[in-house]
Design a protein around this motif. Sequence first.
Motif, short mmCIF file in Angstrom:
data_model
loop_
_atom_site.label_atom_id
_atom_site.label_comp_id
_atom_site.label_asym_id
_atom_site.label_seq_id
_atom_site.Cartn_x
_atom_site.Cartn_y
_atom_site.Cartn_z
N PHE A 11 0.88 -1.38 0.01
CA PHE A 11 -0.10 -0.08 0.06
C PHE A 11 0.91 1.23 0.09
CE2 PHE A 11 -1.90 3.33 2.46
CZ PHE A 11 -3.33 3.67 1.74
N GLU A 12 1.99 1.14 0.82
CA GLU A 12 2.87 2.26 0.97
C GLU A 12 3.57 2.69 -0.28
OE1 GLU A 12 3.88 5.76 2.27
OE2 GLU A 12 2.64 4.55 3.20
N ARG A 13 3.75 1.62 -1.06
CA ARG A 13 4.52 1.66 -2.44
C ARG A 13 3.64 2.43 -3.51
NH1 ARG A 13 7.00 -3.44 -1.37
NH2 ARG A 13 5.29 -4.55 -2.54
N VAL A 14 2.28 2.05 -3.48
CA VAL A 14 1.36 2.49 -4.31
C VAL A 14 1.33 4.11 -4.07
CG1 VAL A 14 -1.17 2.49 -5.08
CG2 VAL A 14 0.48 0.31 -4.87
N VAL A 15 0.82 4.50 -2.77
CA VAL A 15 0.79 5.67 -2.54
C VAL A 15 1.88 6.85 -2.53
CG1 VAL A 15 -1.46 5.00 -1.20
CG2 VAL A 15 0.42 5.50 0.12
N GLY A 16 2.98 6.28 -2.05
CA GLY A 16 4.06 6.82 -1.73
C GLY A 16 5.06 7.15 -3.02
N SER A 17 4.89 6.31 -4.04
CA SER A 17 5.71 6.42 -5.11
C SER A 17 5.12 6.93 -6.39
CB SER A 17 6.22 4.93 -5.51
OG SER A 17 5.22 4.15 -5.84
N ARG A 36 3.02 5.78 -8.40
CA ARG A 36 3.00 5.01 -9.44
C ARG A 36 1.39 4.93 -9.92
NH1 ARG A 36 4.77 -0.35 -6.69
NH2 ARG A 36 4.48 -1.31 -8.77
N VAL A 37 0.53 5.60 -9.27
CA VAL A 37 -0.68 5.59 -9.70
C VAL A 37 -1.36 7.25 -9.87
CG1 VAL A 37 -1.50 3.37 -9.06
CG2 VAL A 37 -1.78 5.16 -7.72
N ASP A 38 -2.29 7.41 -10.31
CA ASP A 38 -3.05 8.95 -10.55
C ASP A 38 -4.06 9.06 -9.53
OD1 ASP A 38 -1.71 9.59 -12.71
OD2 ASP A 38 -3.13 8.72 -14.11
N GLY A 39 -4.61 7.91 -9.05
CA GLY A 39 -5.51 7.93 -7.84
C GLY A 39 -5.90 6.67 -7.30
N VAL A 40 -6.77 6.25 -6.11
CA VAL A 40 -6.75 5.09 -5.57
C VAL A 40 -8.18 4.89 -5.10
CG1 VAL A 40 -6.21 3.84 -3.41
CG2 VAL A 40 -4.48 5.12 -4.84
N VAL A 41 -8.74 3.65 -5.33
CA VAL A 41 -10.03 3.19 -5.00
C VAL A 41 -9.75 2.21 -3.75
CG1 VAL A 41 -12.05 1.91 -5.31
CG2 VAL A 41 -11.37 3.43 -7.16
N VAL A 42 -10.31 2.62 -2.64
CA VAL A 42 -10.19 1.81 -1.32
C VAL A 42 -11.35 0.92 -0.95
CG1 VAL A 42 -8.99 1.96 0.92
CG2 VAL A 42 -8.72 3.70 -0.58
N MET A 43 -11.14 -0.20 -0.89
CA MET A 43 -12.48 -1.25 -0.23
C MET A 43 -12.21 -1.51 1.15
SD MET A 43 -12.18 -4.05 -3.39
CE MET A 43 -13.26 -5.04 -2.57
N GLU A 44 -13.39 -2.00 1.64
CA GLU A 44 -13.57 -2.38 2.82
C GLU A 44 -12.86 -1.32 4.13
OE1 GLU A 44 -14.10 -6.44 3.75
OE2 GLU A 44 -15.16 -5.51 2.18
N ILE A 45 -13.72 -0.26 4.11
CA ILE A 45 -13.38 0.88 4.71
C ILE A 45 -13.59 0.67 6.40
CG2 ILE A 45 -13.54 3.39 5.26
CD1 ILE A 45 -12.09 3.01 2.71
N ARG A 46 -12.79 0.91 7.38
CA ARG A 46 -12.94 0.84 8.61
C ARG A 46 -13.42 2.24 9.25
NH1 ARG A 46 -11.27 -3.81 6.51
NH2 ARG A 46 -9.84 -4.98 8.12
N LEU A 47 -14.08 2.12 10.30
CA LEU A 47 -14.68 3.37 11.01
C LEU A 47 -13.68 4.51 11.12
CD1 LEU A 47 -17.40 2.32 13.25
CD2 LEU A 47 -17.89 2.95 11.18
N GLU A 48 -12.61 3.84 11.67
CA GLU A 48 -11.32 4.66 11.82
C GLU A 48 -10.24 4.04 10.98
OE1 GLU A 48 -10.83 7.44 13.56
OE2 GLU A 48 -12.97 7.40 14.48
N ASP A 49 -9.83 4.58 9.82
CA ASP A 49 -8.94 3.88 9.03
C ASP A 49 -7.81 4.57 8.56
OD1 ASP A 49 -8.16 2.57 6.38
OD2 ASP A 49 -10.17 1.62 6.47
N ASP A 50 -6.60 3.97 9.08
CA ASP A 50 -5.19 4.60 8.51
C ASP A 50 -4.95 4.61 7.17
OD1 ASP A 50 -4.77 4.36 11.29
OD2 ASP A 50 -3.76 2.54 11.32
#
Length: 341
Positions: free
Chosen positions: A107-113, A115-129
């Motif tokens: 996950f960190e490689r995807v958001v930190g580098s 490598r993508v223009d945007g992200v869709v996130v599944m299975e969200i928690r009420l408090e989600d890091d």
Amino acid sequence: MNIGEIAKRSGVSRSTVSYALSGKRPVSEETRRRIQAVIDELGYRPNAVAKALKEGRTHTIGLVIPPAGRRLTDMQLGFVASVVDAAARADLDVLLSPSGGEHDRSFERVVGSRRVDGVVVMEIRLEDDRVTRLRETGLPFVGIGRTARPEEMSWVDIDYETLISRCVHHLADLGHRRIALVNRSAELVAAGYGPGHRAQAGFARAVAERGLESVQTCCADDAQSGMSCVERLLAEHPGLTAVATINEAAVPGMYHALAQAGLSVPRDFSIAGVAAQDWAENLHPPLTAADVPADELGAQAVEMLIQLIADPATPHRHVLVAPPISLRGTTAPARSHDPLH
């Protein structure tokens, strides 16, 4: 026709042509015009990567899925397929990234580098890091699901609270007076999994409104767990006549446990829930359920994300759906031998 031929005809290096196409380094106006003249003469069209570099885009979106070690449910697979299909229609590639535990590096490689223009996130928690991290990076993102602060992001979601409440009311209308909620796994609920908590709230509200006896339990996402769960419920709550559930993967095991106990569905015992339509229709008997429109929601998530990528200042959008319950083969009037009936 490739960059090497353009460089040769322009009298410059390949890297200079690359810089002229991508804009990554300054190239003199005279050199740029010379390269452009050769490109025009040859009818050269930069490939997708060069075009993306020039625009500062990768033409790839990330899809953050549950941990790779966990088997995805049919509903989750439906969301993955719908996001991939919608992205393909928009000429975007999809980079899948598991998250949770040892997968957080992915996950960190995807958001930190970038490598993508945007992200869709599944299975969200009420408090989600993950949501917190994405907001810190400024990378455009959309949730399939929402946190306890729904205003902080764009999302599409299923109204589990309303849907489980409707399931309870449907069962109560059929005369059922002792009903159980079979939730997702204890680990997911303990981690703040949004649908699990909202299902609990909807169930508690509905049984209170109808004056029912009730029990809530968690169950892992597989048939064996569903079987064990219902065996335990029947042993501990002998007057139980119905189950409401958001755990579609456990349902076949529930059927098996009821059959082993000599109970017929729906004559002796009713089940209603929230599930993927194909899954519900192909069970035997077909499951009475609110059919989750995964294809529609996945497409809407991608559409929202594309808008955010194009204009990061786009206001947050929220889509909450509560599909009607499709009556199939697993709910019927409670048997009159129920002492509370």
